[in-house]
Design an enzyme around this catalytic site. Structure first.
Site, PDB file in Angstrom:
ATOM      1  N   HIS A 102       1.722   4.460  -2.829  1.00  0.00           N
ATOM      2  CA  HIS A 102       1.770   5.923  -2.659  1.00  0.00           C
ATOM      3  C   HIS A 102       3.145   6.460  -3.052  1.00  0.00           C
ATOM      4  CE1 HIS A 102      -2.072   6.436  -0.780  1.00  0.00           C
ATOM      5  NE2 HIS A 102      -1.780   5.746   0.301  1.00  0.00           N
ATOM      6  N   HIS A 147       0.832  -1.205   0.000  1.00  0.00           N
ATOM      7  CA  HIS A 147       0.000   0.000   0.000  1.00  0.00           C
ATOM      8  C   HIS A 147       0.875   1.266   0.000  1.00  0.00           C
ATOM      9  CE1 HIS A 147      -3.746   2.205   1.302  1.00  0.00           C
ATOM     10  NE2 HIS A 147      -2.820   3.071   1.709  1.00  0.00           N
ATOM     11  N   GLU A 148       1.791   1.333   0.971  1.00  0.00           N
ATOM     12  CA  GLU A 148       2.607   2.550   1.103  1.00  0.00           C
ATOM     13  C   GLU A 148       3.548   2.723  -0.082  1.00  0.00           C
ATOM     14  OE1 GLU A 148       1.619   4.697   3.044  1.00  0.00           O
ATOM     15  OE2 GLU A 148       0.376   3.442   4.343  1.00  0.00           O
TER      16      GLU A 148
END
Ligand code: ZN
Length: 593
Positions: free
Chosen positions: A389, A385-386
């Protein structure tokens, strides 16, 4: 727990990529102070010519770029060890810089709005000003909702009042409220807090999860009239601003910032309604799998497939994310290698470190990712997820000028969720053990439930609450709770809505930032569509082009580059279809294990 200075530097950020030394940071800080002091000299010059507009904006953005680096260096230090007084002081000083900057450039927007619009637009047509077309265009777009100067001044004076409802909510909810203790599996008292309610409600023990809901929601019930009055104040404030700025309704006013038509919001709700039959089926499967005679809304959070030992150490997590995102191409993989080897990621927990996880893009350097990795499968998903980003930030910063590099919130969660969906798909493609497959699918189904269905329920509630007020229905504990109850009965048909569940609206902080949560549902749906497209065609080029757009266009336009058109209901309907397909496989697996 280890102190920061006892941690292995191999798994820590390298701040020297931003500033070689603290002295270099101090020097940049001093430069920023001097530069900010000079900015006011541009006031009154912006409309004179294309050259003077460019000169003013160039200077403002150059200072802003330098200042952001100074601020992020302090902020990231602070998040690595919040207890360190040196970092606290650095952070405090960096915030002072931001305040000084904001004060110094307060003239900018009003001055541009006072210029003759045609003249400014003709300036923007010139190639040297092309980089400012989006930013200045956004300022000009707001003109239709501007008021005469004196009225604007009055609204500016009211700006402090605007956040009152939220402040009252936060004080009541996070400071004054306390919860009675829980009785745990062993019969011992254990605290119930905002932080651990989420853990209690997932308990496999029905007695415990019911007790958690009863005690947690029960406290909200005690203050429900205060919560209703507070939320009503927020709705009234939204409506006031929408009316004075001549929007059709508060929803239109809230979506104006991202340039999203209300039709997108309403078609999300409509498309999710069409998927409610599948939700009903999911609840039936859940009830049977949990062996319950009656499924209550208190039984929605416990895992259907009991906890498995799916330990994923950091090294494995890195490999998993790399394999899962392989369809994004070699360039993406090479960037992951850089993230892993060049200290972009601060991996493990230490004393004073910010909890949870985040990614922070640093323009001209590289993104910094904070984790608190504990070797679980969830942590591997957080890493994916990170890094989603982080790569979005990296691609945007590389492709765009500083002015346009920062992407809007509406597209932000698309990049992170694409990686999560790719990880889910990868795990399902290699996992042959049926129980583990079921566990992975259960997680994915829960993402659909909590991100699309639950957030859309919230979004619909916000719409109803604002409509009620506009049409003259008083907003009270009773009317709000009844409206919420009806939505629960609609979205969770087949389940019994727990007696206190109708008060859940009272505990959602996002409601004080009205018409915000729908973006979680549209973002997740977009990510599912994008990941499916990449998986089926092996072509990620449109998606990579989307990652490079940063903040250079409006979110809906950027998403179109990735093949997603949220002005049509197809994206959400497609997500409903994927949810139904996963549910079919899950149902089959449950029969086999
Ligand atoms: Zn995120």
């Amino acid at each position: 727990m280890n102190a920061r200075n006892q941690m292995d530097p191999k798994f820590m950020w390298d701040f020297s990529h931003m500033f070689e030394t603290k002295e270099a940071w101090e020097a940049a800080y001093a430069e920023c102070e001097a530069d900010i002091a000079k900015l006011s000299s541009f006031a009154g010059t912006l409309c004179a010519s294309a050259e003077s507009l460019k000169a003013g904006l160039d200077t403002v953005y150059a200072v802003s770029k330098k200042m952001e680096l100074v601020y992020l260096y302090a902020m990231l230090h602070q998040s690595s060890d919040n207890g360190d007084p040196e970092y606290q002081a650095m952070q405090g000083r960096a915030i002072n810089l931001i305040v000084a900057m904001n004060t110094a450039i307060a003239f900018l927007e009003p001055e541009i709005l006072e210029c003759d619009e045609q003249t400014v637009r003709s300036y923007l047509e010139q190639p040297e000003l092309a980089v400012y077309r989006q930013t200045v265009g956004e300022i000009l777009r707001g003109r239709a909702h501007m008021l005469p100067k004196e009225q604007e001044m009055m609204l500016a004076m009211l700006s402090d009042v605007r956040g009152n409802a939220r402040n009252i909510f936060e004080m009541l909810e996070s400071v004054d409220m306390t919860f009675p203790p829980m009785i745990d599996e062993n019969g011992n008292e254990a605290p119930l807090t905002h932080g651990n309610f989420g853990v209690w409600r997932e308990s496999a023990d029905k007695r415990i999860r019911h007790e958690a809901f009863t005690k947690y929601f029960g406290e909200f019930k005690k203050y429900i009239n205060t919560f209703a009055a507070t939320y009503a104040a927020s709705v009234k404030t939204d409506t006031f601003y929408s009316n004075v700025r001549k929007f059709a309704n508060p929803c239109e006013a809230a979506l104006f910032g991202s340039n999203v038509p209300v039709a997108v919001y309403d078609s999300l709700i409509e498309a999710v309604h069409e998927g409610l039959d599948t939700m009903k089926k999911y609840l039936k499967i859940r009830k049977e799998a949990l062996g319950l005679d009656e499924l209550s809304t208190y039984d929605l959070y416990c895992p259907i497939v009991g906890d498995l030992d799916m330990k994923v150490e950091y090294e494995q997590g890195k490999e998993l994310v790399k394999k899962a995102t392989a369809p994004l191409g070699e360039g993406y993989a090479a960037l992951l290698d850089r993230a892993y080897s060049e200290h972009w990621i601060d991996v493990y927990e230490n004393k004073g470190k910010t909890t949870g996880a985040f990614s922070c893009g640093v323009f001209g350097v590289h993104p910094y990712v904070l984790l608190n990795y504990t070797d679980t499968l969830d942590d591997a998903f957080t890493l994916a997820h990170e890094l989603g980003h982080a790569m979005h930030s990296y691609y945007s910063s590389e492709a765009q000028d500083y002015v346009n590099h920062d992407y809007k919130i509406m597209v932000a969660e698309v990049a992170s969720t694409v990686n999560e969906v790719l990880l889910t798909k990868y795990l399902l493609s290699v996992e042959t053990d049926k129980k583990r497959r079921a566990y992975i699918l259960n997680n994915f189904l829960e993402s659909f439930r909590t991100t699309i269905f639950r957030q859309t329920l919230f979004a619909e509630f916000e719409r109803i609450a604002h409509d009620m007020y506009q049409s003259g229905t008083p907003l009270t504990a009773q009317t709000l709770s009844e409206a919420y109850q009806k939505l629960n009965e609609l979205y969770y048909e087949g389940a019994t809505v727990g007696e206190l569940h109708k008060y859940e609206w009272a505990l959602i902080p996002h409601f004080y930032n009205a018409f915000y949560v729908y973006q979680y549902a549209t973002g997740f749906s977009s990510a599912v569509a994008i990941a499916n497209h990449i998986y089926e065609t092996g072509d990620a080029s449109d998606y990579l082009a989307f990652l490079k757009t940063g903040g250079s266009d409006y979110p809906l336009e950027e998403l179109k580059i990735a093949g997603v058109d949220l002005t049509k209901p197809d994206t959400v309907k497609n997500a409903m279809r994927v949810f139904a397909e996963c549910l079919d496989e899950f149902e089959q697996l449950l029969k086999e294990i």
